[in-house]
Structure formats: structure tokens, C-alpha cells
Scaffold this motif. Structure first.
Motif, PDB file in Angstrom:
ATOM      1  N   THR A  77     -11.824 -24.163  -5.482  1.00  0.00           N
ATOM      2  CA  THR A  77     -12.139 -23.178  -6.515  1.00  0.00           C
ATOM      3  C   THR A  77     -10.888 -22.461  -6.992  1.00  0.00           C
ATOM      4  O   THR A  77     -10.657 -22.306  -8.201  1.00  0.00           O
ATOM      5  N   LEU A  78     -10.056 -22.027  -6.059  1.00  0.00           N
ATOM      6  CA  LEU A  78      -8.824 -21.334  -6.424  1.00  0.00           C
ATOM      7  C   LEU A  78      -7.883 -22.258  -7.198  1.00  0.00           C
ATOM      8  O   LEU A  78      -7.268 -21.856  -8.193  1.00  0.00           O
ATOM      9  N   GLN A  79      -7.787 -23.486  -6.746  1.00  0.00           N
ATOM     10  CA  GLN A  79      -6.934 -24.458  -7.430  1.00  0.00           C
ATOM     11  C   GLN A  79      -7.405 -24.681  -8.867  1.00  0.00           C
ATOM     12  O   GLN A  79      -6.603 -24.704  -9.803  1.00  0.00           O
ATOM     13  N   ALA A  80      -8.707 -24.814  -9.040  1.00  0.00           N
ATOM     14  CA  ALA A  80      -9.255 -25.051 -10.377  1.00  0.00           C
ATOM     15  C   ALA A  80      -9.070 -23.840 -11.285  1.00  0.00           C
ATOM     16  O   ALA A  80      -8.803 -23.991 -12.488  1.00  0.00           O
ATOM     17  N   LEU A  81      -9.195 -22.637 -10.730  1.00  0.00           N
ATOM     18  CA  LEU A  81      -9.018 -21.436 -11.546  1.00  0.00           C
ATOM     19  C   LEU A  81      -7.598 -21.344 -12.100  1.00  0.00           C
ATOM     20  O   LEU A  81      -7.382 -20.882 -13.228  1.00  0.00           O
ATOM     21  N   VAL A  82      -6.634 -21.795 -11.319  1.00  0.00           N
ATOM     22  CA  VAL A  82      -5.246 -21.766 -11.780  1.00  0.00           C
ATOM     23  C   VAL A  82      -4.915 -22.985 -12.635  1.00  0.00           C
ATOM     24  O   VAL A  82      -4.415 -22.864 -13.756  1.00  0.00           O
ATOM     25  N   ASP A  83      -5.214 -24.165 -12.114  1.00  0.00           N
ATOM     26  CA  ASP A  83      -4.774 -25.400 -12.777  1.00  0.00           C
ATOM     27  C   ASP A  83      -5.596 -25.742 -14.019  1.00  0.00           C
ATOM     28  O   ASP A  83      -5.039 -26.190 -15.026  1.00  0.00           O
ATOM     29  N   ASP A  84      -6.905 -25.553 -13.948  1.00  0.00           N
ATOM     30  CA  ASP A  84      -7.788 -25.962 -15.041  1.00  0.00           C
ATOM     31  C   ASP A  84      -8.174 -24.799 -15.961  1.00  0.00           C
ATOM     32  O   ASP A  84      -8.165 -24.935 -17.181  1.00  0.00           O
ATOM     33  N   GLU A  85      -8.524 -23.661 -15.367  1.00  0.00           N
ATOM     34  CA  GLU A  85      -8.940 -22.506 -16.158  1.00  0.00           C
ATOM     35  C   GLU A  85      -7.764 -21.671 -16.667  1.00  0.00           C
ATOM     36  O   GLU A  85      -7.939 -20.775 -17.483  1.00  0.00           O
ATOM     37  N   ARG A  86      -6.571 -21.939 -16.138  1.00  0.00           N
ATOM     38  CA  ARG A  86      -5.348 -21.262 -16.578  1.00  0.00           C
ATOM     39  C   ARG A  86      -5.409 -19.744 -16.390  1.00  0.00           C
ATOM     40  O   ARG A  86      -4.950 -18.975 -17.241  1.00  0.00           O
ATOM     41  N   CYS A  87      -5.968 -19.323 -15.268  1.00  0.00           N
ATOM     42  CA  CYS A  87      -5.987 -17.892 -14.967  1.00  0.00           C
ATOM     43  C   CYS A  87      -4.581 -17.404 -14.646  1.00  0.00           C
ATOM     44  O   CYS A  87      -3.790 -18.110 -14.009  1.00  0.00           O
ATOM     45  N   ASP A  88      -4.278 -16.198 -15.090  1.00  0.00           N
ATOM     46  CA  ASP A  88      -2.998 -15.565 -14.793  1.00  0.00           C
ATOM     47  C   ASP A  88      -3.051 -14.822 -13.456  1.00  0.00           C
ATOM     48  O   ASP A  88      -2.035 -14.664 -12.778  1.00  0.00           O
ATOM     49  N   LEU A  89      -4.235 -14.356 -13.117  1.00  0.00           N
ATOM     50  CA  LEU A  89      -4.461 -13.566 -11.915  1.00  0.00           C
ATOM     51  C   LEU A  89      -5.815 -13.955 -11.344  1.00  0.00           C
ATOM     52  O   LEU A  89      -6.776 -14.118 -12.102  1.00  0.00           O
ATOM     53  N   VAL A  90      -5.874 -14.135 -10.027  1.00  0.00           N
ATOM     54  CA  VAL A  90      -7.129 -14.463  -9.357  1.00  0.00           C
ATOM     55  C   VAL A  90      -7.296 -13.503  -8.185  1.00  0.00           C
ATOM     56  O   VAL A  90      -6.369 -13.317  -7.386  1.00  0.00           O
ATOM     57  N   LEU A  91      -8.465 -12.880  -8.092  1.00  0.00           N
ATOM     58  CA  LEU A  91      -8.756 -11.987  -6.977  1.00  0.00           C
ATOM     59  C   LEU A  91      -9.987 -12.478  -6.247  1.00  0.00           C
ATOM     60  O   LEU A  91     -11.003 -12.797  -6.868  1.00  0.00           O
ATOM     61  N   THR A  92      -9.879 -12.544  -4.929  1.00  0.00           N
ATOM     62  CA  THR A  92     -11.027 -12.916  -4.111  1.00  0.00           C
ATOM     63  C   THR A  92     -11.487 -11.698  -3.327  1.00  0.00           C
ATOM     64  O   THR A  92     -10.708 -10.783  -3.050  1.00  0.00           O
ATOM     65  N   THR A  93     -12.760 -11.690  -2.963  1.00  0.00           N
ATOM     66  CA  THR A  93     -13.287 -10.656  -2.089  1.00  0.00           C
ATOM     67  C   THR A  93     -14.178 -11.308  -1.052  1.00  0.00           C
ATOM     68  O   THR A  93     -14.981 -12.184  -1.365  1.00  0.00           O
ATOM     69  N   GLY A  94     -13.998 -10.902   0.203  1.00  0.00           N
ATOM     70  CA  GLY A  94     -14.809 -11.437   1.291  1.00  0.00           C
ATOM     71  C   GLY A  94     -14.116 -12.526   2.083  1.00  0.00           C
ATOM     72  O   GLY A  94     -13.214 -13.209   1.597  1.00  0.00           O
ATOM     73  N   GLY A  95     -14.539 -12.654   3.342  1.00  0.00           N
ATOM     74  CA  GLY A  95     -14.072 -13.743   4.196  1.00  0.00           C
ATOM     75  C   GLY A  95     -12.667 -13.598   4.737  1.00  0.00           C
ATOM     76  O   GLY A  95     -11.998 -14.597   5.003  1.00  0.00           O
ATOM     77  N   THR A  96     -12.208 -12.337   4.943  1.00  0.00           N
ATOM     78  CA  THR A  96     -10.821 -12.152   5.387  1.00  0.00           C
ATOM     79  C   THR A  96     -10.688 -11.647   6.825  1.00  0.00           C
ATOM     80  O   THR A  96      -9.586 -11.323   7.268  1.00  0.00           O
ATOM     81  N   GLY A  97     -11.801 -11.569   7.549  1.00  0.00           N
ATOM     82  CA  GLY A  97     -11.748 -11.071   8.921  1.00  0.00           C
ATOM     83  C   GLY A  97     -11.493 -12.174   9.946  1.00  0.00           C
ATOM     84  O   GLY A  97     -11.128 -13.299   9.603  1.00  0.00           O
TER      85      GLY A  97
END
Length: 203
Positions: A67-87
């Protein structure tokens, strides 16, 4: 080339990917609160037009990475923020998946998030939030709770509104400058972006 000076031109749109990582929210067990919290805070802080690219996914390492790869490579996002799953729990794999697709790690963001959270709970040391650069995009792992999302992005202020502990978003616009992304302007009433005096808007 435009004859209008860069600092007088309209701000260009910024594409922001927001990803909520949660087994239960992604399957409808409860309503996701992560995406609304991210969009609410960023919508108040960023003055640029925002093009949102939201995703709600379960805690699966391969899926998060894809998902992160696609947001950068395909969707061309400049900034991506995730929430959850960091513990430290077995199903908490967001930082691991983030590092899987990283070109560079930016550990200072995670260090500052933990410093902010330690003002409230000693268990903040269990958090594994980090940040990475992939191509010309910055990816940030944020906490899962809406209150913590706002605190880590905005920082902590005293009763008069003066900054006590800087939030991480103050450094985000300049980081994106350095990797070739759009000039991001912020509302200083929410979060004042910090740039050195030598930083100049060119487009």
C-alpha cells in the motif's frame, strides 16, 4: 516561465496519502477514527489545496508495504501518514513494513514523537514509530489514538499558546523541499513550519 515571483504564486496542490492500519476497523468491527483524525488536523494545518488518497487496511506486513509503495509510486503522493500498528504486539508491523520499502530512514521523527508522548505516559517508550523517504515522498508512522496524532504533529503548548515541545510537522515542509516535493505552507496558529533563512520558494 511565469513572470510572477514564486512567493506570490498560488500554492500548488499537495497529494497526501493517509493510511489507517487496523484489523478490526478494516473489517467493520468498529468505526475507524484514524483517517478522520489525520484529515482533520492536516486540513487545518496545511494551507495548500490537498488531494487526499485514503486507505483503511488490516495489520498485514506485506499489504502495508504494498500500500505504501503504491501510494508513492503509482498515486504520486508527496506525503504519506500512517496511524496504528506501531507497538510491540505481534500484529503491530507498520514500522517493519514501512522500512521494507524505504530508501532512507529518518529516525529523528520517531524520537521526537516518543519525547512528546513521554510527557503523558511512561509506556511511550514501547512505541516504534519511525519515518522514511521513498523516492520524493516522506512517509510518517503516527500513533493510533486521535489525541496522540494531534499531539505528535502539533507539539505541546503552554496556557498562553507558546510552544513547549515542538511537534514533528514543523520539520515536514522543509524535509519535502529537500527531496524535491511541493512547497508546503502551514497555518502558524496550528503549526508553524520551520525553514532556515536560506530556504527559498522556487515554484
Amino acid at each position: 516561465m511565469s513572470s510572477v515571483p514564486a512567493d506570490q504564486r498560488p500554492l500548488e496542490a499537495v497529494r497526501i496519502g493517509v493510511v489507517s492500519v487496523s484489523d478490526r476497523a478494516s473489517t467493520g468491527v468498529y468505526v475507524d477514527k484514524g483517517l478522520p483524525a489525520l484529515q482533520d488536523w492536516l486540513g487545518r494545518a496545511v494551507r495548500n489545496p490537498i488531494e487526499w488518497v485514503p486507505r483503511l487496511i488490516p495489520d498485514e506486513r506485506a499489504l502495508i508495504a504494498a500500500t505504501l509503495q503504491a501510494l508513492v509510486d503509482d498515486e504520486r503522493c508527496d506525503l504519506v501518514l500512517t496511524t496504528g500498528g506501531t507497538g510491540p504486539a505481534l500484529r503491530d508491523v507498520t514500522p517493519d513494513a514501512t522500512l521494507d520499502i524505504a530508501d532512507k530512514e529518518m529516525p529523528g521523527f520517531g524520537e521526537q514523537m516518543r519525547q512528546i508522548s513521554l510527557r503523558f505516559v511512561p509506556t511511550a517508550i514501547l512505541s516504534r514509530q519511525t519515518a522514511v523517504i521513498r523516492k520524493q515522498a516522506l512517509i510518517l508512522n503516527l500513533p493510533g489514538q486521535p489525541k496522540s496524532i494531534a499531539e505528535t504533529l502539533e507539539g505541546l503548548k503552554d496556557g498562553q499558546g507558546a510552544s513547549v515541545v515542538p511537534g514533528i510537522f514543523a520539520a515536514v515542509p522543509y524535509c519535502i523541499d529537500l527531496i524535491g516535493g511541493p512547497w508546503i505552507d502551514t497555518d502558524p496558529a496550528v503549526c508553524a513550519a520551520f525553514r532556515p533563512k536560506t530556504a527559498v520558494r522556487t515554484r
